[in-house]
Design an enzyme around this catalytic site. Structure first.
Site, short mmCIF file in Angstrom:
data_model
loop_
_atom_site.label_atom_id
_atom_site.label_comp_id
_atom_site.label_asym_id
_atom_site.label_seq_id
_atom_site.Cartn_x
_atom_site.Cartn_y
_atom_site.Cartn_z
N GLU A 255 1.26 4.69 0.16
CA GLU A 255 1.25 4.75 -1.31
C GLU A 255 1.00 3.33 -1.77
OE1 GLU A 255 1.58 7.51 -2.91
OE2 GLU A 255 2.27 8.75 -1.24
N CYS A 294 4.40 1.75 -9.79
CA CYS A 294 3.10 2.12 -9.23
C CYS A 294 2.38 3.12 -10.13
CB CYS A 294 3.29 2.70 -7.84
SG CYS A 294 4.50 4.03 -7.82
P1 NAP Z 1 3.65 -5.67 -0.29
O1 NAP Z 1 3.63 -7.13 -0.24
O2 NAP Z 1 2.53 -4.93 0.31
O3 NAP Z 1 5.03 -5.22 0.35
C1 NAP Z 1 5.37 -3.88 0.51
C2 NAP Z 1 6.29 -3.73 1.70
O4 NAP Z 1 5.58 -4.06 2.89
C3 NAP Z 1 7.49 -4.63 1.67
O5 NAP Z 1 8.59 -3.98 2.22
C4 NAP Z 1 7.07 -5.79 2.56
O6 NAP Z 1 8.14 -6.47 3.13
C5 NAP Z 1 6.33 -5.02 3.63
N1 NAP Z 1 5.42 -5.83 4.42
C6 NAP Z 1 4.63 -6.85 4.03
N2 NAP Z 1 3.95 -7.32 5.08
C7 NAP Z 1 4.32 -6.60 6.15
C8 NAP Z 1 3.99 -6.63 7.54
N3 NAP Z 1 3.10 -7.48 8.00
N4 NAP Z 1 4.59 -5.75 8.36
C9 NAP Z 1 5.49 -4.87 7.90
N5 NAP Z 1 5.84 -4.80 6.60
C10 NAP Z 1 5.26 -5.66 5.73
O7 NAP Z 1 3.74 -5.14 -1.77
P2 NAP Z 1 4.54 -5.79 -2.96
O8 NAP Z 1 3.66 -6.80 -3.56
O9 NAP Z 1 5.91 -6.16 -2.58
O10 NAP Z 1 4.64 -4.53 -3.90
C11 NAP Z 1 3.86 -4.35 -5.02
C12 NAP Z 1 2.73 -3.41 -4.73
O11 NAP Z 1 3.24 -2.17 -4.29
C13 NAP Z 1 1.93 -3.11 -5.95
O12 NAP Z 1 0.60 -3.31 -5.65
C14 NAP Z 1 2.18 -1.67 -6.24
O13 NAP Z 1 1.09 -0.98 -6.74
C15 NAP Z 1 2.54 -1.11 -4.92
N6 NAP Z 1 3.42 0.02 -5.08
C16 NAP Z 1 2.94 1.24 -4.85
C17 NAP Z 1 3.74 2.34 -5.02
C18 NAP Z 1 3.24 3.72 -4.77
O14 NAP Z 1 4.03 4.66 -4.67
N7 NAP Z 1 1.96 3.91 -4.67
C19 NAP Z 1 5.07 2.17 -5.40
C20 NAP Z 1 5.53 0.90 -5.64
C21 NAP Z 1 4.69 -0.18 -5.46
P3 NAP Z 1 8.58 -7.91 2.56
O15 NAP Z 1 9.10 -7.67 1.20
O16 NAP Z 1 9.63 -8.34 3.52
O17 NAP Z 1 7.35 -8.76 2.57
#
Ligand code: NAP
Length: 683
Positions: A255, A294
């Site tokens: 997602e 999101c």
């Molecule tokens: P992100 O950087 O992609 O992080 C999301 C998750 O992935 C976090 O738990 C992060 O952990 C983890 N992660 C990052 N790098 C990783 C790796 N190499 N290996 C394993 N896990 C890893 O996203 P964000 O910036 O925090 O969140 C915002 C984004 O999420 C927005 O773009 C939003 O659209 C999207 N979002 C989508 C939905 C949906 O349902 N479609 C819902 C909410 C948010 P860490 O925090 O420890 O880095």
């Protein structure tokens, strides 16, 4: 406070101090998080060897019972969660979505599973497929629990709901979870997991928590594991391409980003209720969770002639929003989660401003109530107006994950659809229109590119759950940029964690494997009328073969008089003869099933408590006066309601004529007591 991970049945501290997690409004240190030193291979093994077997020993209903107990327990602790949630920047109403929304999701899944899944370990999927002429060889799809771990990687914006909405279907499916919350708000998830662990409700190994990074966990995934990711498209793309995910075809659900549209339909001009509802919804979506959802509205698509009115109405609505520390009195919108996140959003606003004008939001001069203006991640609601949306790029590609939306004018419904589809796959679109035909056309045009579509008009607005709320019974996910995933959607969400297998063999084998009597399997004569057998003693295949009943013209006429159903095919030989299906007078179908009940029912007081319906009723062949009918009634499915003292029994029922041709086929649904002679307490 250093956060701990819950791994292998124990709380474990990271080897180093790790990331500093700061209060979103004040910048004060809340906690530190590190998973350094955690043995991730052992965590996966613990899930597979302890958590999985423990959950799979339970039936769907027993697992639903765990969810319900958990929901109740978390409900008792929620004020503690609310207090900590302020530190993420959430207002009380933002936290309601996260905390009460998460608990509500557990309740919703528990109740759906109780109603829609059997009290069993295996789920038969769909009808038996006949694969041979004589019926000795057939096929049945079944769902069984996968035997790996569900790795849940969650976004920062919903530290509670984000965990619980994935945990509920995984646990129901019998699959243990390893939850990795986003580090920025992991302290709230950690607190909730502490309360879950202390409750002792879940079997050992069913839930593990990683605060910090996932280390080398992906190197140890195998073909039974699943990954459910929520976050940015960029991270999803990296993780999806992990060699181990590819090598073992690890099921990967994502997602991700989403450029969601809200469309003011051409009929909903200023002065209509739909116009006002649209403005209210856009303003709400921009400010709830400071736009860090999101599903939040990023593109407000409006008829060109209404663009100025929309901007003015939004200016007025957004002007009332008080920004500040959510602990301060009267604050309606809190800060973003962190200064990093604010910098990221400001960069996206910069991109948008190259193609759109800023119409609401003074980025430098806005007021902040409470908190620390410098160290808090505050931002005002920012509205832009993009006059040439077809020429724009950032509008359709760059998600500003904050209180940011852009108004874009369109020319005609087809143009609105084209602009919404430029998001290249989104979670949700909403349409505000009082014209059903217009709305239906928009739905058809938007649907291939969206996971959910909300249509709001004056009739449903009051009860509408809103643009931004994913709901447990409905699918959450979207194609393309939104990740291509699907979560929740009621029991559909549970099935994502299970393996569907097509089993082929003799009907008896399929009965044994699927836990549901398959037509063509052995019929068992229990020696007594099956209605005299208490629930636990009934066996699949227990059958009653009834005596015969002659169907007469008098039967048909008396039934017609009794019910008032004097349809010509039952009453007039001449008219029925002209009917191409009947060629003469026929008995009412409803008479047949009533007469069949007269043939199979055992009238004496006993374990059968009641009949609550029929399934799959088909009238296969007409019955004419002079035909003789009989019934076969076979125990086909059993599902115990353990807490009620009775179970549901579905009886495969076939009415045949004197030539042994099937004339009607259906399932009779009954409630059967576990006691031979139930007293008033058992039911
Ligand atoms: P992100 O950087 O992609 O992080 C999301 C998750 O992935 C976090 O738990 C992060 O952990 C983890 N992660 C990052 N790098 C990783 C790796 N190499 N290996 C394993 N896990 C890893 O996203 P964000 O910036 O925090 O969140 C915002 C984004 O999420 C927005 O773009 C939003 O659209 C999207 N979002 C989508 C939905 C949906 O349902 N479609 C819902 C909410 C948010 P860490 O925090 O420890 O880095």
């Amino acid at each position: 406070m250093q956060l701990q991970s819950y791994i292998g049945g124990a709380w474990r501290r990271g080897r180093d101090r790790g990331a500093a997690l700061l209060d979103a409004s004040t910048g004060e240190l809340v906690a530190e998080a590190s998973s350094a030193g955690i043995d991730f291979a052992a965590a996966l093994d613990h899930a597979r060897e302890v958590g999985g077997p423990g959950l799979r020993a339970l039936t769907f209903h027993e697992r639903a019972g765990l969810l319900k107990a958990l929901a109740k327990r978390l409900g008792e602790c929620k004020e503690e969660f609310y207090a900590l949630s302020y530190r993420t920047g959430a207002t009380r109403s933002d936290s309601w979505i996260d905390i009460d929304g998460g608990i509500g999701t557990l309740f919703a899944f528990a109740s759906k599973a109780g109603r829609e899944l059997p009290n069993a370990h295996v789920l038969a999927d769909g009808a038996l497929e006949r694969l041979s002429k004589a019926g000795t060889f057939a096929g049945q799809h079944i769902y069984v629990s996968r035997e790996g771990a569900a790795v849940h990687i969650n976004a920062f914006n919903f530290p509670v709901w984000g965990m619980l909405e994935k945990l509920a279907p995984a646990l129901l499916a019998g699959v243990p979870a390893i939850v990795k919350p986003a580090t920025a708000t992991a302290y709230l998830t950690e607190l909730v997991v502490r309360r879950i662990v202390e409750s002792g409700i879940l079997p050992g190994g069913a839930l593990q928590l990683v605060c910090g990074s996932l280390g080398d966990l992906f190197d140890h995934l195998n073909c039974q594991d699943l990954v459910s990711f929520t976050g940015s498209a960029h991270t999803a793309a990296r993780l999806r391409a992990h060699p181990n995910v590819i090598r073992h075809s690890v099921r990967f659900v994502a997602e991700t980003d989403s450029l969601n549209s809200c469309i003011l339909a051409p009929d909903a001009l200023p002065g209509t209720p739909e116009f006002d509802l649209f403005v209210q919804e856009v303003a709400r979506e921009m400010t709830v969770k400071a736009g860090q959802k999101c599903t939040a509205i990023r593109k407000a698509l409006v008829p060109a002639a209404a663009a100025v009115d929309v901007v003015e109405a939004l200016r007025a609505a957004l002007g009332k929003v008080v920004i500040g520390d959510p602990r301060a009195q009267g604050v309606g919108m809190g800060p973003l989660v962190s200064l990093d996140q604010r910098a990221e959003v400001l960069a996206r606003i910069g991109d948008l401003r190259r193609e759109a004008g800023l119409v609401v939001g003074d980025l430098d001069g806005f007021e902040v109530r409470g908190g620390d203006r410098q160290r808090g991640a505050f931002l005002p609601p920012v509205l832009l107006l993009c006059r040439e949306p077809h020429a724009a790029r950032a509008l359709h590609e760059g998600e500003a994950f904050g209180p940011v939306a852009t108004v874009a004018p369109y020319r005609g419904a087809a143009d609105a659809i084209a602009l919404a589809r430029r998001g290249a796959g989104s979670l949700v679109a909403s349409v505000f229109s009082a014209d059903e035909e217009l709305a239906a056309g928009l739905v058809r045009g938007l649907a291939p590119y969206h996971g959910r579509i909300l249509v709001v008009n004056r009739h449903c607005a009051k009860e509408s759950t809103g643009h931004g709320s994913p709901l447990a019974p409905l699918v959450h996910g979207g194609p393309g940029r939104a990740g291509g995933g699907e979560e929740m959607g009621g029991i559909r969400g549970v099935l994502h964690y299970m393996q569907r297998t097509a089993v082929q063999g003799s009907p008896d084998v399929l009965t044994a494997a699927g836990g549901r009597w398959a037509r063509g399997s052995r019929l068992r004569d229990p020696g007594v009328h099956p209605f005299r057998i208490p629930f636990n003693d009934l066996e699949l295949g227990d059958t009653l073969q009834s005596g015969e009943r002659l169907v007469t013209v008098e039967d048909i006429e008396r039934f017609a008089m009794l019910t008032g159903d004097t349809f010509y095919a039952h009453m007039s030989e001449a008219e029925a003869a002209r009917n191409p299906l009947f060629g003469g007078r026929v008995a009412h179908g409803y008479f047949l099933i009533a007469a069949a009940a007269g043939l199979f029912v055992d009238p004496a007081y006993g374990p059968v408590l009641g009949n609550y319906g029929l399934n799959e009723l088909r009238f296969v062949k007409p019955v004419k006066p002079g035909d003789r009918i009989k019934v076969r009634l076979t125990c086909a499915e059993k599902s115990l309601r353990a807490d009620k003292g009775w179970g549901e029994v579905a009886w495969d029922t076939e009415i045949t004529n004197e030539l042994d041709e099937t004339v009607a086929s259906y399932q009779v649904l009954t409630m059967v007591s576990v006691h031979a002679v139930p007293d008033s307490q058992t039911s």
